[in-house]
Write an enzyme that holds these catalytic residues in place. Structure first.
Site, PDB file in Angstrom:
ATOM      1  N   PHE A  59      -1.700 -41.050  19.003  1.00 36.86           N
ATOM      2  CA  PHE A  59      -1.687 -40.235  20.215  1.00 36.86           C
ATOM      3  C   PHE A  59      -2.017 -41.076  21.446  1.00 36.86           C
ATOM      4  O   PHE A  59      -1.532 -40.798  22.547  1.00 36.86           O
ATOM      5  CB  PHE A  59      -2.677 -39.071  20.086  1.00 36.86           C
ATOM      6  CG  PHE A  59      -2.570 -38.070  21.191  1.00 36.86           C
ATOM      7  CD1 PHE A  59      -1.580 -37.099  21.167  1.00 36.86           C
ATOM      8  CD2 PHE A  59      -3.457 -38.094  22.259  1.00 36.86           C
ATOM      9  CE1 PHE A  59      -1.474 -36.167  22.199  1.00 36.86           C
ATOM     10  CE2 PHE A  59      -3.353 -37.172  23.290  1.00 36.86           C
ATOM     11  CZ  PHE A  59      -2.362 -36.208  23.258  1.00 36.86           C
ATOM     12  N   HIS A  90      -1.781 -30.224  13.754  1.00 34.89           N
ATOM     13  CA  HIS A  90      -2.183 -31.483  14.395  1.00 34.89           C
ATOM     14  C   HIS A  90      -1.112 -32.565  14.238  1.00 34.89           C
ATOM     15  O   HIS A  90      -0.795 -33.279  15.193  1.00 34.89           O
ATOM     16  CB  HIS A  90      -3.519 -31.950  13.788  1.00 34.89           C
ATOM     17  CG  HIS A  90      -4.053 -33.202  14.367  1.00 34.89           C
ATOM     18  ND1 HIS A  90      -4.682 -33.244  15.590  1.00 34.89           N
ATOM     19  CD2 HIS A  90      -4.063 -34.466  13.898  1.00 34.89           C
ATOM     20  CE1 HIS A  90      -5.048 -34.479  15.848  1.00 34.89           C
ATOM     21  NE2 HIS A  90      -4.689 -35.248  14.840  1.00 34.89           N
TER      22      HIS A  90
END
Length: 155
Positions: A59, A90
């Site tokens: 990320f 997620h």
């Protein structure tokens, strides 16, 4: 009249390469990193022209890649990570934002950023793609970087 063909090759023995490596799932990602370094070395890239930059996870890759691109020291960035699906959404957020973010940085900077980030459903799939049955996706990402550096120099 002959049609002109432009294509990259793997003879890019010069240039500087940034390996952007995730610390998450390091038991897999370190094999991707080793495969990428081995490929670069086998194609004549010296250790002085390979830098490894660790980020916490995939990320965080887009911002780290943007800073690397802004530095204007690299001919290509090779992103290496592993996002393994779990029981929550997620995975979808991390994999999607990593992919979109790296693509955007690459386009904005005009710099090859190759995608050696595994997005898999299981640990077994990650292990297979990091040097066992399904090859080493880190090595493939390094080969792609070499080819893209060559291609861009010819366009």
């Amino acid at each position: 009249m002959t049609i002109k063909v432009i294509e990259g090759d793997f003879k890019a023995s010069t240039g500087k390469y940034a390996l952007l490596v995730s610390r998450w799932n390091s038991f897999v990602v370190e094999h991707l990193k080793d495969g990428a370094i081995d490929t670069l070395r086998r194609h004549g890239i010296s250790d002085e022209n390979i830098e490894v930059i660790y980020a916490p996870g995939a990320f965080e890759f887009p911002l780290a890649a943007q800073k690397l691109a802004d530095a204007k020291r690299y001919d290509a960035i090779i992103a290496l990570g592993a996002v393994i699906r779990g029981g929550t959404p997620h995975f979808d957020y991390v994999a999607g934002e990593c992919t979109k973010g790296l693509a955007q940085v690459s386009l904005n900077a005009g710099l090859p950023i190759t995608f050696g980030v595994l997005t898999v459903d299981s640990i077994e799939q990650a292990i297979e793609r990091s040097g066992t049955k399904a090859g080493n996706k880190g090595a493939e990402a390094a080969s792609t970087a070499l080819e893209m550096v060559s291609l861009i120099s010819k366009i």
